[in-house]
Design a protein around this motif. Structure first.
Motif, PDB file in Angstrom:
ATOM      1  N   VAL A 113       0.850  -1.184   0.000  1.00 33.08           N
ATOM      2  CA  VAL A 113       0.000   0.000   0.000  1.00 33.08           C
ATOM      3  C   VAL A 113       0.892   1.242   0.000  1.00 33.08           C
ATOM      4  CG1 VAL A 113      -1.690   1.296   1.347  1.00 33.08           C
ATOM      5  CG2 VAL A 113      -1.894  -1.179   1.149  1.00 33.08           C
ATOM      6  N   ASN A 114       0.563   2.199  -0.859  1.00 29.48           N
ATOM      7  CA  ASN A 114       1.312   3.443  -1.036  1.00 29.48           C
ATOM      8  C   ASN A 114       2.749   3.206  -1.468  1.00 29.48           C
ATOM      9  OD1 ASN A 114      -0.920   4.951  -0.293  1.00 29.48           O
ATOM     10  ND2 ASN A 114      -0.347   4.940   1.857  1.00 29.48           N
TER      11      ASN A 114
ATOM     12  N   ARG B 197       5.798   2.239  -4.405  1.00 29.16           N
ATOM     13  CA  ARG B 197       6.152   2.466  -5.808  1.00 29.16           C
ATOM     14  C   ARG B 197       7.071   1.386  -6.346  1.00 29.16           C
ATOM     15  NH1 ARG B 197       2.800   5.591  -8.277  1.00 29.16           N
ATOM     16  NH2 ARG B 197       2.405   7.524  -7.216  1.00 29.16           N
TER      17      ARG B 197
ATOM     18  N   ALA C  99      -1.343  -4.325  -1.747  1.00 29.08           N
ATOM     19  CA  ALA C  99      -2.159  -3.363  -2.490  1.00 29.08           C
ATOM     20  C   ALA C  99      -2.764  -4.094  -3.680  1.00 29.08           C
ATOM     21  CB  ALA C  99      -1.306  -2.193  -2.958  1.00 29.08           C
TER      22      ALA C  99
ATOM     23  N   PRO D 192      -2.084   0.885  -9.803  1.00 27.46           N
ATOM     24  CA  PRO D 192      -1.192   1.975  -9.409  1.00 27.46           C
ATOM     25  C   PRO D 192      -1.304   3.158 -10.356  1.00 27.46           C
ATOM     26  CG  PRO D 192       0.053   0.287 -10.549  1.00 27.46           C
ATOM     27  CD  PRO D 192      -1.358  -0.223 -10.416  1.00 27.46           C
TER      28      PRO D 192
END
Length: 76
Positions: free
Chosen positions: A21-22, A24, A52, A56
């Motif tokens: 989650v969050n 990259r 996640a 994205p």
């Protein structure tokens, strides 16, 4: 009697392309106990996070820490 060989990091962290989650980056993670994907996951680079599942926004790269950890273990 000798002990069986220790598993490699690639065997310990078989799941690839997991995004937290969050995050990259894509990580290599362990398979969670009892397939509990909603629990916090541990990556080969030492980071932890929750899975996640959404799409994205932007580019996602492979985690250099995970690649370095697995690559260094395979060279030994």
């Amino acid at each position: 009697m000798t002990a069986p060989p220790a598993p490699t990091l690639a065997e310990l962290y078989p799941i690839e392309n997991v995004r937290f989650v969050n995050g990259r980056t894509h990580h290599r993670t362990k398979r969670p106990d009892d397939e509990r994907w909603w629990d916090q996951l541990e990556a080969a680079c030492g980071k932890t996070g929750w899975l996640a599942r959404g799409y994205p926004g932007g580019t996602i790269k492979a985690c250099r820490g995970c690649a370095r950890a697995v690559g260094a273990d395979e060279q030994q």
